[in-house]
Write a protein that holds these residues in place. Structure first.
Motif, PDB file in Angstrom:
ATOM      1  N   THR A   1       2.156  -0.851   7.945  1.00  0.00           N
ATOM      2  CA  THR A   1       1.998  -1.473   6.807  1.00  0.00           C
ATOM      3  C   THR A   1       1.306  -3.252   6.819  1.00  0.00           C
ATOM      4  OG1 THR A   1       4.164  -2.344   6.373  1.00  0.00           O
ATOM      5  CG2 THR A   1       3.651   0.100   5.644  1.00  0.00           C
ATOM      6  N   HIS A   2       0.587  -3.368   6.024  1.00  0.00           N
ATOM      7  CA  HIS A   2       0.344  -4.781   5.916  1.00  0.00           C
ATOM      8  C   HIS A   2       1.465  -5.642   5.987  1.00  0.00           C
ATOM      9  CE1 HIS A   2      -3.725  -3.006   4.755  1.00  0.00           C
ATOM     10  NE2 HIS A   2      -4.101  -4.318   5.109  1.00  0.00           N
ATOM     11  N   ARG A   3       2.583  -5.416   5.271  1.00  0.00           N
ATOM     12  CA  ARG A   3       3.508  -6.427   5.283  1.00  0.00           C
ATOM     13  C   ARG A   3       4.319  -6.206   6.722  1.00  0.00           C
ATOM     14  NH1 ARG A   3       7.717  -5.055   0.736  1.00  0.00           N
ATOM     15  NH2 ARG A   3       6.227  -6.512  -0.360  1.00  0.00           N
ATOM     16  N   ALA A   4       4.419  -5.104   7.330  1.00  0.00           N
ATOM     17  CA  ALA A   4       5.175  -4.958   8.469  1.00  0.00           C
ATOM     18  C   ALA A   4       4.387  -5.596   9.671  1.00  0.00           C
ATOM     19  CB  ALA A   4       5.196  -3.481   9.059  1.00  0.00           C
TER      20      ALA A   4
ATOM     21  N   SER B   1      -3.636  -8.987   4.884  1.00  0.00           N
ATOM     22  CA  SER B   1      -4.622  -8.480   3.877  1.00  0.00           C
ATOM     23  C   SER B   1      -5.674  -9.514   3.704  1.00  0.00           C
ATOM     24  CB  SER B   1      -3.761  -8.714   2.482  1.00  0.00           C
ATOM     25  OG  SER B   1      -2.928  -7.430   2.328  1.00  0.00           O
TER      26      SER B   1
ATOM     27  N   ARG C   1      -6.204  -0.438   4.451  1.00  0.00           N
ATOM     28  CA  ARG C   1      -5.648   0.465   5.610  1.00  0.00           C
ATOM     29  C   ARG C   1      -6.723   0.665   6.743  1.00  0.00           C
ATOM     30  NH1 ARG C   1      -0.978   2.244   7.079  1.00  0.00           N
ATOM     31  NH2 ARG C   1      -0.836   4.189   8.232  1.00  0.00           N
TER      32      ARG C   1
ATOM     33  N   ARG D   1       3.355   5.705  10.130  1.00  0.00           N
ATOM     34  CA  ARG D   1       4.035   5.518   9.283  1.00  0.00           C
ATOM     35  C   ARG D   1       4.563   4.151   8.951  1.00  0.00           C
ATOM     36  NH1 ARG D   1       7.513  10.533   7.067  1.00  0.00           N
ATOM     37  NH2 ARG D   1       8.060   9.118   5.624  1.00  0.00           N
TER      38      ARG D   1
END
Length: 196
Positions: free
Chosen positions: A31-34, A47, A53, A28
């Motif tokens: 993420t791309h941002r994390a 990205s 994903r 969870r």
């Protein structure tokens, strides 16, 4: 934060950050941002490397296989002419390295394996990445006298995975077995399989 090395490609940096996040935060938290933040990259960089994903997960699986191969060091496994004792010694060293120097990598692998149970396209990719090690293990077992290498690979991998899971994330996570303890367990298993 992922460690930058001069030779690391942007894809490797992204994948290493993804693996670090999987070990630290679980699926969870990936993420791309994390990944951008963990890798110290500008927003949107992940990205550009892995748009979806699925692409990010495949990149993580590929990088995981590369890094785990370095930890397990199949090229350092003994010459099969040394027999089952030499094989037990080599495999014990590889497992001990995983538990002492590759614990986060193990936890990331469990996250990826569980996600692969829910994503057939990742399952196929994950299985292909692990096939090389199984083939190498089958060749070693054949060379030391296995009459049923496919079945013996399954038994050996199940034993090793059980040990690593129990000690990295399971009920034995506070107890790290020593090299000699792992070697003895492997020797007992090989003796049972090979009948000697």
């Amino acid at each position: 934060m992922a460690v930058r090395t001069p030779s690391a490609s942007r894809a490797d940096l992204v994948a290493d950050a993804a693996l670090a996040l999987l070990a630290e935060r679980g699926m969870r938290g990936l993420t791309h941002r994390a990944v951008d933040e963990t890798a110290g990259l500008p927003p949107g960089s992940t990205s550009n490397v892995a748009r979806t994903r699925q692409a990010l997960l495949e990149l993580a699986v590929r990088r995981h296989a590369e890094r785990e191969a370095r930890v397990l060091a199949p090229a350092e496994l003994p010459d099969p002419s040394g027999g089952a004792d030499a094989l037990a010694d080599g495999l014990a060293l590889a497992l001990h390295r995983s538990l002492t120097r590759g614990r986060d990598l193990l936890i990331a692998r469990y996250e990826l394996a569980l996600e692969a149970t829910r994503r057939p396209e990742l399952r196929a990719f994950y299985d292909r990445a692990g096939a090389v090690f199984k083939e190498q293990l089958a060749a070693l077992l054949t060379a030391v006298g296995s009459t049923d290498p496919a079945r013996h690979v399954l038994s050996l991998v199940a034993w090793a995975d059980g040990l690593m899971f129990s000690c990295a994330a399971g009920s034995f996570s506070a107890e790290e077995p020593g090299l000699e303890e792992i070697r003895k367990g492997l020797r007992e298993l090989l003796t049972g399989m090979l009948g000697r």
